[in-house]
Design a protein around this motif. Structure first.
Motif, short mmCIF file in Angstrom:
data_model
loop_
_atom_site.label_atom_id
_atom_site.label_comp_id
_atom_site.label_asym_id
_atom_site.label_seq_id
_atom_site.Cartn_x
_atom_site.Cartn_y
_atom_site.Cartn_z
N THR A 96 0.81 -1.22 0.00
CA THR A 96 0.00 0.00 0.00
C THR A 96 0.84 1.27 0.00
O THR A 96 0.39 2.31 -0.47
CB THR A 96 -0.90 0.02 1.25
N ASP A 97 2.06 1.20 0.55
CA ASP A 97 2.91 2.39 0.65
C ASP A 97 3.72 2.53 -0.63
O ASP A 97 4.77 1.91 -0.80
CB ASP A 97 3.83 2.26 1.87
N ARG A 98 3.24 3.36 -1.55
CA ARG A 98 3.87 3.49 -2.85
C ARG A 98 5.25 4.14 -2.76
O ARG A 98 6.16 3.81 -3.52
CB ARG A 98 2.98 4.31 -3.80
N VAL A 99 5.42 5.07 -1.85
CA VAL A 99 6.70 5.76 -1.73
C VAL A 99 7.78 4.79 -1.25
O VAL A 99 8.88 4.74 -1.80
CB VAL A 99 6.58 6.97 -0.78
N GLU A 100 7.47 4.02 -0.22
CA GLU A 100 8.45 3.05 0.26
C GLU A 100 8.69 1.95 -0.77
O GLU A 100 9.80 1.44 -0.90
CB GLU A 100 7.98 2.43 1.58
N GLY A 101 7.65 1.58 -1.50
CA GLY A 101 7.84 0.62 -2.57
C GLY A 101 8.76 1.15 -3.66
O GLY A 101 9.62 0.43 -4.18
N LEU A 102 8.59 2.43 -4.00
CA LEU A 102 9.47 3.05 -4.99
C LEU A 102 10.90 3.10 -4.47
O LEU A 102 11.85 2.85 -5.22
CB LEU A 102 8.96 4.44 -5.31
N ARG A 103 11.06 3.43 -3.18
CA ARG A 103 12.41 3.47 -2.61
C ARG A 103 13.07 2.09 -2.70
O ARG A 103 14.24 1.97 -3.06
CB ARG A 103 12.34 3.91 -1.15
N ALA A 104 12.32 1.04 -2.35
CA ALA A 104 12.88 -0.31 -2.42
C ALA A 104 13.26 -0.69 -3.84
O ALA A 104 14.30 -1.34 -4.07
CB ALA A 104 11.88 -1.31 -1.85
N ASP A 561 -4.35 5.18 3.55
CA ASP A 561 -4.24 4.34 2.36
C ASP A 561 -2.85 3.73 2.25
O ASP A 561 -2.70 2.58 1.83
CB ASP A 561 -4.55 5.16 1.10
N ALA A 562 -1.84 4.53 2.62
CA ALA A 562 -0.46 4.04 2.54
C ALA A 562 -0.13 3.13 3.72
O ALA A 562 0.51 2.08 3.54
CB ALA A 562 0.52 5.22 2.51
N ARG A 563 -0.57 3.51 4.92
CA ARG A 563 -0.26 2.73 6.12
C ARG A 563 -1.56 2.55 6.92
O ARG A 563 -1.87 3.34 7.81
CB ARG A 563 0.81 3.43 6.94
N PRO A 564 -2.29 1.52 6.61
CA PRO A 564 -3.61 1.33 7.24
C PRO A 564 -3.55 1.16 8.75
O PRO A 564 -4.57 1.36 9.41
CB PRO A 564 -4.14 0.05 6.56
#
Length: 772
Positions: A96-104, A561-564
């Motif tokens: 759900t966390d798109r920013v952290e997914g992009l970082r990874a 939405d990012a961190r339920p």
């Protein structure tokens, strides 16, 4: 008889291409740039330096791709590293966390490029890489060590904003530096020794004991199994002696810093973002986990006790985290939560003791162990494959350590140190600098064992694939870097007002800075969190209330939405609902926070205050008892909560019940106030007497009691609006209209979340007449 052949001479510096000569320095360039004191690169005000640093490293990886363009990989399967970012990118779709997914995803691309680039290093390139790592260690540590003399221990945090990540970046250079000391000649011996000494000082002073222990393991293993082509005894003596001295220092510092339970390592914040979030949480513990500088004591009804849980020590906190991971892995299925999703998915699994020891639920960005992180984020299937990959990396490190080439052996030893340290920190998958170093070391060790002229038939297409990967991770890194700049700009503007209430002009300026950060990265959790806090300040000031309520609700929804499972976002949702006088939604939001963290003191305190002012007093008492049992609530905290509520119009009978007093016996309340010299209790008693006199139509006695209640409350520092209103109304009924109007003019401004006044019927009619 075949003709005799002449042995091929080793290539000289003139024979090597410019790209081959620059490649080792290009591989360390992204890391070195992070250590330079340039505000335009990585600002010291950046609250999320890891995110910004990941973007910066990715942006500076394209020279590596250009330097290796057209070069044939020494092993055909080396190009399989290009598939890793694709797998990681697909895994992020599960989260759900798109920013952290992009970082990874960007981090995995950086690791792949670093590995592929380092496989092309020759003997001289590996030697230059050793020197580059030593310089990186000195660049990261020496300025901080010098500044710490004047600025204190905080200077040891370095450019990445935390002593742990900074120590991880310096670890490889320190290991290589000790190897350089073993050389019989050359000026690099002294630089290597300086790097090792700087690392040891940093590890001991910070302290970052895990880094020191990782170096001890690395040096001890090196002294045991390395072949040492030259000067065997001297090399082993230096490595073993350095390992022994560092081990002694680590043990001594560990015992000096251990907690009451005997653990040996201090816990540091996982990131600046966590520190900022926790600092905001501490600013207003009874209302929200966000910043609330615009609100004063009149806005908050309770200050949760500042007494923190006993320090558990870093070792035990990590153990408590790791014990919960099997359940998370089992419930995550074969593919897990998704790459970069640990912070979003982990809160429901946290151990209560660990949560409280980590400063009341500070967000955990990673489990402090890369070997376990891959299981938590990629599931049991992905974790198994990732662990096999890590084991292969460890084998490459060990084979490098066994090399007769001194540079390769030193690089292998450094990689072993990073892999050991990854068992106590997120060295590989969260720290962009140390992760790149590990990938480069692995590539160098792999390339050292390969032939010089083995490649894929279509090497040009492979080169274009490497360039495509460099571009693919650079494009999304640009907005992340801009986001980091905007966040740093906000923190820099906010810093002068960190402990004071800001005026409207400053608030507008801060809002523009946050709006720019949100525009560059709309799904960034921390930026949205700060946006909510500024919106709450506007709402509390009564400025465009409806507009800011909508903006706050939108920002909170983005966070959820990012961190339920974000308790901070749920606490903010409850506060926004309360400002909108939606008691039902506020209660639901805070109860949802308690479902995630049943012992969250802020959620318990908020609910207790809500029930006291708008709901069931008995429920309030139950919540206060829970807070008391948890050790986060004292008698003075309860009294302060009642003072806030009385200041905002709480009825005296509810105030008495909250204090454990019987509202049906004001005389007993007054006697208790006399005994404890408590003006609040005396004020409540007089207030209750006044209402009893009104019930008996004894207006003059009611006037006296209400006046005495106002005076008693005032002695306790409370401008009680309900007592003032009822006193004015009683004076009006008694025929003293002048004094009634004078009293009514002294009514204080109450909080926008204050309950509606419940005035005696006859007094309410009198108040309406005065108002007309």
């Amino acid at each position: 008889m075949p003709p005799a052949t002449t042995p091929t001479a080793a290539p000289t510096s003139a024979d090597r291409s410019l790209g081959a000569q620059l490649l080792p320095w290009l591989l360390v360039l992204p890391i070195a740039l992070l250590g330079l004191p340039f505000e335009s690169w990585l600002s010291r005000f950046d609250p999320e330096p890891t995110l910004t640093a990941t973007a910066l490293v990715a942006l500076v990886m394209w020279p590596v791709a250009l330097a290796t363009f057209g070069a044939r990989p020494k092993r055909p399967w080396h190009v399989a590293a290009l598939a890793i970012p694709i797998v990681v990118a697909l895994s992020t779709l599960l989260g759900t966390d798109r920013v952290e997914g992009l970082r990874a995803t960007i981090q995995s691309g950086v690791l792949a490029l670093g590995f592929l680039g380092a496989t092309h290093l020759d003997r001289k390139g590996r030697r230059a890489l050793c020197r580059g790592l030593v310089l990186v260690t000195l660049l990261f540590l020496v300025p901080g060590l010098f500044r710490s003399i004047a600025e204190g221990p905080l200077a040891l945090a370095g450019p990445l904003g935390n002593v742990g990540p900074t120590n991880q970046v310096a670890l490889a250079g320190a290991a290589v530096g000790v190897w350089m000391v073993t050389l019989r000649r050359g000026s690099w011996r002294f630089l290597g020794g300086a790097a090792a000494l700087a690392f040891a000082l940093h590890a001991v002073l910070a302290p970052v004991l895990a880094g020191g222990l990782a170096l001890v393991v690395c040096l001890g293993l090196s002294a045991t199994v390395s072949p040492f082509a030259q000067d065997l005894r001297r090399a082993r003596a230096v490595l073993a002696g350095t390992a022994g001295a560092l081990l002694f220092a680590v043990i001594a510092v560990g015992f000096a810093h251990r907690g009451g339970d005997g653990d040996v390592e201090a816990v540091h914040a996982t990131s600046n973002a966590a520190a900022v979030e926790q600092q905001e949480s501490d600013a207003a513990p009874a209302t929200t986990e966000g910043d609330s500088n615009a609100a004063t004591d009149e806005e908050h009804g309770l200050e949760v006790s500042s007494a923190m849980p006993d320090h558990l020590g870093g070792a035990r906190v990590r153990w408590l985290i790791w014990q919960t991971l099997p359940t998370m892995v089992a419930e995550g299925g074969p593919l897990g939560a998704g790459a970069g999703q640990f912070a979003a998915a982990y809160p429901p699994y946290r151990d209560p003791l660990e949560r409280r020891a980590s400063t009341w639920g500070t967000q955990l960005e990673h489990p402090h162990n890369d070997w376990l992180l891959v299981w938590a984020e990629y599931g049991w299937l992905g974790g198994l494959l990732a662990t096999v990959l890590l084991i292969w990396v460890a084998w490459r490190a060990f084979t490098g350590l066994l090399s007769n080439e001194v540079a390769s052996s030193a690089l292998g030893a450094a990689l072993i140190a990073l892999l050991v340290n990854a068992g106590a920190h997120s060295v590989l998958l969260y720290n962009p600098a140390s992760g790149l170093i590990a990938a480069v070391l692995c590539g160098a060790c792999s390339g050292a064992r390969g032939p010089n002229h083995v490649g894929l038939p279509r090497r040009v297409r492979t080169s274009f694939a490497v360039l495509a990967l460099a571009v693919a991770i650079a494009v999304p890194s640009v907005p992340l870097w801009k986001h980091g700049r905007a966040m740093a700009d906000f923190i820099e503007r906010r810093a002068p007002h960190a402990t004071s209430t800001v005026d409207l002009a400053t608030l507008d300026d801060l809002s523009l800075a946050v709006a720019h950060a949100v525009e560059t990265c709309p799904e960034a959790v921390l930026a949205r969190s700060i946006e909510v806090q500024l919106a709450l300040e506007y709402i509390a000031a009564g400025i465009e209330v409806e507009r800011w309520q909508r903006k706050a609700a939108e920002a909170i929804q983005v966070r959820l939405d990012a961190r339920p499972f974000s308790t901070a976002a749920l606490l903010d949702r409850g506060q926004v609902a309360l400002y909108a006088r939606d008691v039902v939604d506020a209660r639901a939001a805070w109860r949802a926070a308690l479902e995630i963290d049943p012992e969250h003191p802020v959620a318990l305190a908020n609910l207790a205050r809500l029930e006291l002012t708008h709901g069931d007093v008995d429920l309030c008492l139950g919540l206060l008892e829970r807070l008391t049992r948890l050790g986060d609530f004292t008698g003075s905290d309860r009294r302060e909560m009642v003072r806030w509520a009385v200041r905002n119009g709480l009825e005296p009978d509810r105030a008495a019940i909250a204090l454990g007093l019987d509202p049906d016996h004001p005389t007993a309340i007054y006697d208790e106030g006399e005994r404890r010299d408590d003006e609040l209790a005396k004020g409540i008693a007089h207030h209750l007497w006044g209402r009893q006199h009104m019930d008996r139509d004894d207006i003059q006695a009611a006037v006296r009691s209400f006046k005495q209640a106002v005076v008693a409350y005032g002695r306790d520092g409370i401008d009680a609006p309900l007592a003032i209103l009822e006193s004015a109304s009683a004076q009006w009924l008694d025929g003293d209209s002048v004094r009634a109007r004078e009293a009514l003019a002294t009514l204080p401004v109450v909080s926008v979340t204050a309950p509606a006044f419940m005035v005696h019927r006859r007094l309410a009619e009198a108040a309406r007449q005065i108002a007309h």
